[in-house]
Design a protein around this motif. Structure first.
Motif, PDB file in Angstrom:
ATOM      1  N   GLY A 262      -2.327   6.840  -6.900  1.00  0.00           N
ATOM      2  CA  GLY A 262      -1.991   6.091  -5.689  1.00  0.00           C
ATOM      3  C   GLY A 262      -3.176   6.047  -4.732  1.00  0.00           C
ATOM      4  O   GLY A 262      -3.495   4.999  -4.151  1.00  0.00           O
ATOM      5  N   GLN A 263      -3.840   7.203  -4.552  1.00  0.00           N
ATOM      6  CA  GLN A 263      -5.015   7.266  -3.688  1.00  0.00           C
ATOM      7  C   GLN A 263      -6.152   6.416  -4.261  1.00  0.00           C
ATOM      8  O   GLN A 263      -6.869   5.724  -3.531  1.00  0.00           O
ATOM      9  N   ALA A 265      -5.873   3.738  -6.200  1.00  0.00           N
ATOM     10  CA  ALA A 265      -5.541   2.320  -6.024  1.00  0.00           C
ATOM     11  C   ALA A 265      -5.791   1.884  -4.580  1.00  0.00           C
ATOM     12  O   ALA A 265      -6.312   0.785  -4.326  1.00  0.00           O
ATOM     13  N   ASP A 266      -5.456   2.752  -3.623  1.00  0.00           N
ATOM     14  CA  ASP A 266      -5.671   2.420  -2.220  1.00  0.00           C
ATOM     15  C   ASP A 266      -7.164   2.314  -1.907  1.00  0.00           C
ATOM     16  O   ASP A 266      -7.593   1.421  -1.169  1.00  0.00           O
ATOM     17  N   LEU A 267      -7.962   3.204  -2.491  1.00  0.00           N
ATOM     18  CA  LEU A 267      -9.410   3.159  -2.268  1.00  0.00           C
ATOM     19  C   LEU A 267     -10.007   1.887  -2.870  1.00  0.00           C
ATOM     20  O   LEU A 267     -10.897   1.270  -2.276  1.00  0.00           O
ATOM     21  N   ARG A 268      -9.493   1.470  -4.022  1.00  0.00           N
ATOM     22  CA  ARG A 268      -9.989   0.238  -4.640  1.00  0.00           C
ATOM     23  C   ARG A 268      -9.675  -0.974  -3.753  1.00  0.00           C
ATOM     24  O   ARG A 268     -10.491  -1.891  -3.639  1.00  0.00           O
ATOM     25  N   ARG A 269      -8.514  -0.943  -3.112  1.00  0.00           N
ATOM     26  CA  ARG A 269      -8.131  -2.062  -2.227  1.00  0.00           C
ATOM     27  C   ARG A 269      -8.883  -2.010  -0.899  1.00  0.00           C
ATOM     28  O   ARG A 269      -9.064  -3.043  -0.242  1.00  0.00           O
ATOM     29  N   ASN A 270      -9.309  -0.808  -0.503  1.00  0.00           N
ATOM     30  CA  ASN A 270      -9.925  -0.636   0.827  1.00  0.00           C
ATOM     31  C   ASN A 270     -11.258   0.103   0.700  1.00  0.00           C
ATOM     32  O   ASN A 270     -11.383   1.276   1.097  1.00  0.00           O
ATOM     33  N   LYS A 273     -13.132   2.564   3.158  1.00  0.00           N
ATOM     34  CA  LYS A 273     -12.781   3.979   3.308  1.00  0.00           C
ATOM     35  C   LYS A 273     -13.683   4.905   2.495  1.00  0.00           C
ATOM     36  O   LYS A 273     -13.484   6.121   2.485  1.00  0.00           O
ATOM     37  N   ASP A 333      -6.447  13.780   0.579  1.00  0.00           N
ATOM     38  CA  ASP A 333      -6.183  12.739   1.580  1.00  0.00           C
ATOM     39  C   ASP A 333      -7.493  12.005   1.858  1.00  0.00           C
ATOM     40  O   ASP A 333      -8.312  12.456   2.657  1.00  0.00           O
ATOM     41  N   ALA A 335      -8.166   9.558   3.485  1.00  0.00           N
ATOM     42  CA  ALA A 335      -8.317   9.055   4.854  1.00  0.00           C
ATOM     43  C   ALA A 335      -8.477  10.193   5.861  1.00  0.00           C
ATOM     44  O   ALA A 335      -8.437   9.966   7.071  1.00  0.00           O
TER      45      ALA A 335
END
Length: 400
Positions: A262-263, A265-270, A273, A333, A335
């Motif tokens: 999940g982390q 995938a979020d890093l790939r989208r953003n 960060k 985390d 972020a």
């Protein structure tokens, strides 16, 4: 399982043992290593800045005065090389050498390298993708920082294949209780690497360029210049420290990301960060787990008196998971904003190359997360390499 740096299960996951150590106290004696283990963030951070401790004691005491045996004479080439580097020098020599090295190793020097770092990272990743996958360690994590340091020093491309084996053999001596074969390899690498750099320095004296070696030759102030041995030791330290941490942060970090999809995938989208994410990956699975210091004058840690002549082991991996400093420390985390991790050290021995290491890591992770690059998939669960102080994976096999 308790603290056992020679046990494969402990090396694979030392964090439960660290929790136990933090519960036991602020300084815990280890019969196995003959050291006082310091597991809490506040103590590790404070002791890194405490001048009553030192990376060496030879600026104040002989081996005999300090109650220690001198190393065997046949190990001298390693100790001369290591002892003249910034990591093991203490003031006033440390301050003089660091001041002169900083004249050559400037933020402008780092920024000048960034386009080349990003280009090399993209090329290495493109080759890995074209091959359909492979070992992320040998294909990307290792060659990038070695190439960057070689570029910085001005090592000709044809000679760069020599650097990683020399570094690996020298770094074997930083583990606990290295055996005689490890010492023999480290001595041979110290001699060969020193001889090579001596020739390169002689060449740059006659034909200076824009590389760091030329800058070190030119650097001087009212305190004088760097000696040739100090230049050689500085160059070796830049390679060893400058790539071991980066290599292991890369593969340890990707292993952490694969376990937290999940982390990832979020890093790939953003990708904005990424800078914060790199610091969190260094905190979460710190590449340098232990930093050893000698007690030069009697100290107290909490209610524990530790006499001169003792050795303390500052447990970076434990400090970076201390709940007294980090909220939910066992949670990755990406972020995490409040993140004063100790992976680069603190005090006078704070890593001079930290800005370059961060740019390398951002380039490496960024190239693998870039649009158009297929997401890497883990082929199989990796194994941890032998060795605890510098902790990393044997390999990290991926496919696309």
């Amino acid at each position: 399982m308790g603290f056992d740096p020679w046990d494969a299960e402990f090396v694979a996951d030392p964090y439960p043992a660290y929790r136990e150590l933090r519960e036991q106290g602020r300084a815990v004696w280890s019969e196995a290593t003959g050291q006082w283990l310091v597991p809490h963030y506040a103590d590790v951070s404070a002791l890194l800045r405490d001048r009553r401790l030192g990376r060496t004691y030879l600026h104040r005491f002989t081996h005999e005065e300090f109650g220690r045996e001198a190393p065997p004479p046949e190990h001298e080439p390693f100790h001369v090389l290591n002892g003249n580097g910034l990591l093991d020098l203490e003031d006033p020599a440390h301050a003089r050498v660091r001041r002169l090295v900083a004249k050559a190793f400037t933020p402008r020097t780092v920024e000048r390298l960034v386009p080349a770092v990003e280009r090399m990272a993209r090329e290495l990743v493109a080759r890995l993708v074209a091959d359909g996958g492979g070992d992320l360690l040998t294909a990307v994590a290792e060659p990038l920082p070695v190439a960057v340091i070689a570029e910085l020093l001005g090592v000709p491309e044809a000679d760069r294949k020599l650097l990683r084996p020399w570094s690996a053999d020298i770094c074997g001596m930083f583990e606990l209780r290295p055996d005689e074969e490890t010492a023999r390899r480290a001595v041979r690498a110290s001699v060969e690497f020193s001889d090579y750099l001596r020739g390169l320095i002689a060449e740059r004296r006659g034909r200076p360029g824009s590389d760091l070696i030329s800058g070190l030759i030119a650097a001087h102030d009212e305190g004088g210049r760097l000696s040739e041995q100090e230049m050689i030791s500085t160059c070796v330290l830049l390679l060893n420290a400058g790539h071991e941490a980066t290599v292991n942060t890369t593969v340890n970090g990707w292993w952490a990301l694969f376990r937290h999809p999940g982390q990832l995938a979020d890093l790939r989208r953003n990708p904005e960060k990424l800078s914060t994410a790199v610091d969190e990956l260094m905190r979460y699975d710190t590449p340098l787990q232990m930093f050893e210091r000698w007690v030069l004058d009697d100290i107290e840690i909490g209610d524990t008196a530790i006499p001169r002549g003792a050795e303390v082991a500052l447990l970076f991996g434990s400090a970076n998971r201390d709940p007294a400093r980090f909220a939910d420390p066992d949670v990755l985390d990406l972020a995490r904003a409040d993140n004063p991790h100790l992976a680069f050290g603190a005090g006078i021995h704070y890593c001079l190359g930290a800005p370059l290491a961060r740019r390398e890591l951002e380039a490496s992770f960024g190239a693998l997360l870039a649009d158009g690059v297929p997401p890497p998939r883990l082929v199989r669960e990796p194994r941890w390499r032998d060795g605890y102080v510098i902790r990393g994976l044997e390999e990290l096999l991926v496919e696309f």
